[in-house]
Design a protein around this motif. Structure first.
Motif, PDB file in Angstrom:
ATOM      1  N   LEU A  33      39.017  44.225  34.247  1.00  0.00           N
ATOM      2  CA  LEU A  33      39.492  42.915  34.702  1.00  0.00           C
ATOM      3  C   LEU A  33      40.908  42.646  34.204  1.00  0.00           C
ATOM      4  CD1 LEU A  33      36.491  40.459  34.305  1.00  0.00           C
ATOM      5  CD2 LEU A  33      37.590  41.168  36.425  1.00  0.00           C
ATOM      6  N   GLN A  34      41.721  42.115  35.090  1.00  0.00           N
ATOM      7  CA  GLN A  34      43.085  41.709  34.747  1.00  0.00           C
ATOM      8  C   GLN A  34      43.333  40.327  35.324  1.00  0.00           C
ATOM      9  OE1 GLN A  34      45.827  44.655  36.152  1.00  0.00           O
ATOM     10  NE2 GLN A  34      45.008  46.239  34.834  1.00  0.00           N
ATOM     11  N   ARG A  35      44.153  39.561  34.647  1.00  0.00           N
ATOM     12  CA  ARG A  35      44.494  38.230  35.151  1.00  0.00           C
ATOM     13  C   ARG A  35      45.067  38.341  36.552  1.00  0.00           C
ATOM     14  NH1 ARG A  35      46.379  33.875  32.072  1.00  0.00           N
ATOM     15  NH2 ARG A  35      46.835  32.975  34.095  1.00  0.00           N
ATOM     16  N   SER A  36      44.586  37.458  37.430  1.00  0.00           N
ATOM     17  CA  SER A  36      45.116  37.409  38.791  1.00  0.00           C
ATOM     18  C   SER A  36      46.541  36.883  38.748  1.00  0.00           C
ATOM     19  CB  SER A  36      44.245  36.498  39.654  1.00  0.00           C
ATOM     20  OG  SER A  36      42.922  36.974  39.690  1.00  0.00           O
ATOM     21  N   ALA A  37      47.354  37.372  39.648  1.00  0.00           N
ATOM     22  CA  ALA A  37      48.768  36.994  39.672  1.00  0.00           C
ATOM     23  C   ALA A  37      49.081  36.181  40.927  1.00  0.00           C
ATOM     24  CB  ALA A  37      49.642  38.249  39.637  1.00  0.00           C
ATOM     25  N   VAL A  38      50.237  35.595  40.925  1.00  0.00           N
ATOM     26  CA  VAL A  38      50.772  34.880  42.085  1.00  0.00           C
ATOM     27  C   VAL A  38      52.127  35.490  42.422  1.00  0.00           C
ATOM     28  CG1 VAL A  38      49.590  32.714  41.535  1.00  0.00           C
ATOM     29  CG2 VAL A  38      51.878  33.112  40.652  1.00  0.00           C
ATOM     30  N   ALA A  39      52.589  35.255  43.624  1.00  0.00           N
ATOM     31  CA  ALA A  39      53.899  35.760  44.036  1.00  0.00           C
ATOM     32  C   ALA A  39      54.993  34.830  43.527  1.00  0.00           C
ATOM     33  CB  ALA A  39      53.976  35.874  45.552  1.00  0.00           C
ATOM     34  N   ASP A  40      56.029  35.416  42.956  1.00  0.00           N
ATOM     35  CA  ASP A  40      57.193  34.659  42.510  1.00  0.00           C
ATOM     36  C   ASP A  40      57.905  34.113  43.739  1.00  0.00           C
ATOM     37  OD1 ASP A  40      60.264  34.587  41.944  1.00  0.00           O
ATOM     38  OD2 ASP A  40      59.312  34.496  39.974  1.00  0.00           O
ATOM     39  N   ASN A  41      58.221  32.812  43.734  1.00  0.00           N
ATOM     40  CA  ASN A  41      58.871  32.192  44.890  1.00  0.00           C
ATOM     41  C   ASN A  41      60.243  32.772  45.190  1.00  0.00           C
ATOM     42  OD1 ASN A  41      56.755  30.476  45.502  1.00  0.00           O
ATOM     43  ND2 ASN A  41      57.530  28.834  44.196  1.00  0.00           N
ATOM     44  N   ASP A  42      60.937  33.257  44.172  1.00  0.00           N
ATOM     45  CA  ASP A  42      62.296  33.745  44.372  1.00  0.00           C
ATOM     46  C   ASP A  42      62.354  35.190  44.842  1.00  0.00           C
ATOM     47  OD1 ASP A  42      63.384  31.276  43.568  1.00  0.00           O
ATOM     48  OD2 ASP A  42      63.243  31.874  41.459  1.00  0.00           O
ATOM     49  N   VAL A  51      48.976  28.615  36.990  1.00  0.00           N
ATOM     50  CA  VAL A  51      48.489  28.039  38.235  1.00  0.00           C
ATOM     51  C   VAL A  51      47.222  28.754  38.699  1.00  0.00           C
ATOM     52  CG1 VAL A  51      49.057  27.688  40.674  1.00  0.00           C
ATOM     53  CG2 VAL A  51      50.785  27.298  38.930  1.00  0.00           C
ATOM     54  N   ARG A  52      47.132  30.049  38.425  1.00  0.00           N
ATOM     55  CA  ARG A  52      45.974  30.847  38.827  1.00  0.00           C
ATOM     56  C   ARG A  52      45.363  31.456  37.571  1.00  0.00           C
ATOM     57  NH1 ARG A  52      45.689  35.546  43.430  1.00  0.00           N
ATOM     58  NH2 ARG A  52      43.424  35.537  43.579  1.00  0.00           N
ATOM     59  N   THR A  53      44.123  31.079  37.290  1.00  0.00           N
ATOM     60  CA  THR A  53      43.524  31.476  36.027  1.00  0.00           C
ATOM     61  C   THR A  53      42.374  32.465  36.163  1.00  0.00           C
ATOM     62  OG1 THR A  53      42.094  29.526  36.115  1.00  0.00           O
ATOM     63  CG2 THR A  53      44.176  29.325  34.886  1.00  0.00           C
ATOM     64  N   SER A  54      42.068  32.919  37.371  1.00  0.00           N
ATOM     65  CA  SER A  54      40.974  33.868  37.559  1.00  0.00           C
ATOM     66  C   SER A  54      41.404  35.276  37.144  1.00  0.00           C
ATOM     67  CB  SER A  54      40.530  33.876  39.025  1.00  0.00           C
ATOM     68  OG  SER A  54      41.608  34.288  39.854  1.00  0.00           O
ATOM     69  N   SER A  55      40.424  36.160  37.043  1.00  0.00           N
ATOM     70  CA  SER A  55      40.676  37.570  36.752  1.00  0.00           C
ATOM     71  C   SER A  55      39.992  38.401  37.824  1.00  0.00           C
ATOM     72  CB  SER A  55      40.101  37.956  35.384  1.00  0.00           C
ATOM     73  OG  SER A  55      40.727  37.229  34.364  1.00  0.00           O
ATOM     74  N   GLY A  56      40.531  39.576  38.112  1.00  0.00           N
ATOM     75  CA  GLY A  56      39.925  40.439  39.122  1.00  0.00           C
ATOM     76  C   GLY A  56      40.307  41.885  38.910  1.00  0.00           C
ATOM     77  N   MET A  57      39.695  42.749  39.726  1.00  0.00           N
ATOM     78  CA  MET A  57      39.995  44.174  39.693  1.00  0.00           C
ATOM     79  C   MET A  57      39.474  44.787  40.985  1.00  0.00           C
ATOM     80  SD  MET A  57      36.872  45.956  39.155  1.00  0.00           S
ATOM     81  CE  MET A  57      37.355  47.460  38.394  1.00  0.00           C
ATOM     82  N   PHE A  58      39.882  46.005  41.273  1.00  0.00           N
ATOM     83  CA  PHE A  58      39.424  46.701  42.467  1.00  0.00           C
ATOM     84  C   PHE A  58      38.672  47.956  42.057  1.00  0.00           C
ATOM     85  CE2 PHE A  58      42.878  44.142  44.059  1.00  0.00           C
ATOM     86  CZ  PHE A  58      42.369  43.672  45.269  1.00  0.00           C
ATOM     87  N   ILE A  59      37.597  48.246  42.771  1.00  0.00           N
ATOM     88  CA  ILE A  59      36.848  49.478  42.568  1.00  0.00           C
ATOM     89  C   ILE A  59      37.173  50.384  43.750  1.00  0.00           C
ATOM     90  CG2 ILE A  59      34.556  50.526  42.432  1.00  0.00           C
ATOM     91  CD1 ILE A  59      33.545  47.840  41.301  1.00  0.00           C
ATOM     92  N   SER A  60      37.685  51.567  43.464  1.00  0.00           N
ATOM     93  CA  SER A  60      38.052  52.475  44.546  1.00  0.00           C
ATOM     94  C   SER A  60      36.812  52.942  45.304  1.00  0.00           C
ATOM     95  CB  SER A  60      38.826  53.672  43.997  1.00  0.00           C
ATOM     96  OG  SER A  60      38.044  54.366  43.058  1.00  0.00           O
ATOM     97  N   LYS A  61      37.012  53.212  46.573  1.00  0.00           N
ATOM     98  CA  LYS A  61      35.921  53.680  47.421  1.00  0.00           C
ATOM     99  C   LYS A  61      35.354  54.970  46.845  1.00  0.00           C
ATOM    100  CE  LYS A  61      34.777  54.550  52.205  1.00  0.00           C
ATOM    101  NZ  LYS A  61      35.251  54.574  53.565  1.00  0.00           N
ATOM    102  N   ALA A  62      34.022  55.054  46.796  1.00  0.00           N
ATOM    103  CA  ALA A  62      33.315  56.235  46.292  1.00  0.00           C
ATOM    104  C   ALA A  62      33.755  56.587  44.869  1.00  0.00           C
ATOM    105  CB  ALA A  62      33.482  57.410  47.244  1.00  0.00           C
ATOM    106  N   LYS A  63      33.989  55.569  44.037  1.00  0.00           N
ATOM    107  CA  LYS A  63      34.464  55.779  42.661  1.00  0.00           C
ATOM    108  C   LYS A  63      33.537  56.687  41.869  1.00  0.00           C
ATOM    109  CE  LYS A  63      35.562  53.367  38.377  1.00  0.00           C
ATOM    110  NZ  LYS A  63      36.670  54.248  38.071  1.00  0.00           N
ATOM    111  N   ASP A  64      32.248  56.513  42.058  1.00  0.00           N
ATOM    112  CA  ASP A  64      31.255  57.317  41.344  1.00  0.00           C
ATOM    113  C   ASP A  64      29.964  57.298  42.157  1.00  0.00           C
ATOM    114  OD1 ASP A  64      29.788  54.929  40.693  1.00  0.00           O
ATOM    115  OD2 ASP A  64      31.053  54.644  38.941  1.00  0.00           O
ATOM    116  N   PRO A  65      28.941  58.045  41.745  1.00  0.00           N
ATOM    117  CA  PRO A  65      27.711  58.109  42.537  1.00  0.00           C
ATOM    118  C   PRO A  65      27.018  56.756  42.750  1.00  0.00           C
ATOM    119  CG  PRO A  65      27.765  59.927  40.985  1.00  0.00           C
ATOM    120  CD  PRO A  65      28.927  59.028  40.646  1.00  0.00           C
ATOM    121  N   VAL A  66      27.053  55.874  41.754  1.00  0.00           N
ATOM    122  CA  VAL A  66      26.401  54.569  41.908  1.00  0.00           C
ATOM    123  C   VAL A  66      27.136  53.730  42.947  1.00  0.00           C
ATOM    124  CG1 VAL A  66      25.736  52.420  40.752  1.00  0.00           C
ATOM    125  CG2 VAL A  66      25.467  54.602  39.563  1.00  0.00           C
TER     126      VAL A  66
END
Length: 98
Positions: A33-42, A51-66
């Protein structure tokens, strides 16, 4: 299957994942998990902001057998396509997160 929100293609499948599969996804998420980011306006680059306090991550397709087994199970759902599975994008929200 219960339709949670047809407009957003959100469905609830009670008991779809085993306890082992759930624990595995939670373990993968906790490790990455990593803190979610926002796009810099500039400059448009991602940056962490209060402004955004959630956390997230991505699991790659077929990462492991489960994860592959979960994707195979999801592919049997005729209403969904494997590329849209939320299981590959776990997020953590706390009260008052946005």
């Amino acid at each position: 299957m219960a339709v949670f929100s047809g407009a957003d293609m959100a469905f609830v499948y009670e008991g779809f994942l085993t306890d082992l599969e759930c624990d595995h996804l939670i373990s993968l998420a906790k490790e990455n998990l990593q803190r979610s980011a926002v796009a810099d306006n500039d400059n448009g680059e991602s940056q962490v902001s209060d402004v955004r306090t959630s956390s997230g991550m991505f699991i790659s397709k077929a990462k492991d057998p489960v994860v592959s087994d979960i994707e195979d199970k999801l592919s049997t759902c005729k209403t969904l396509h494997v590329n849209f599975f939320v299981t590959r994008n776990p997020s953590k929200f706390l009260p008052m997160d946005h």
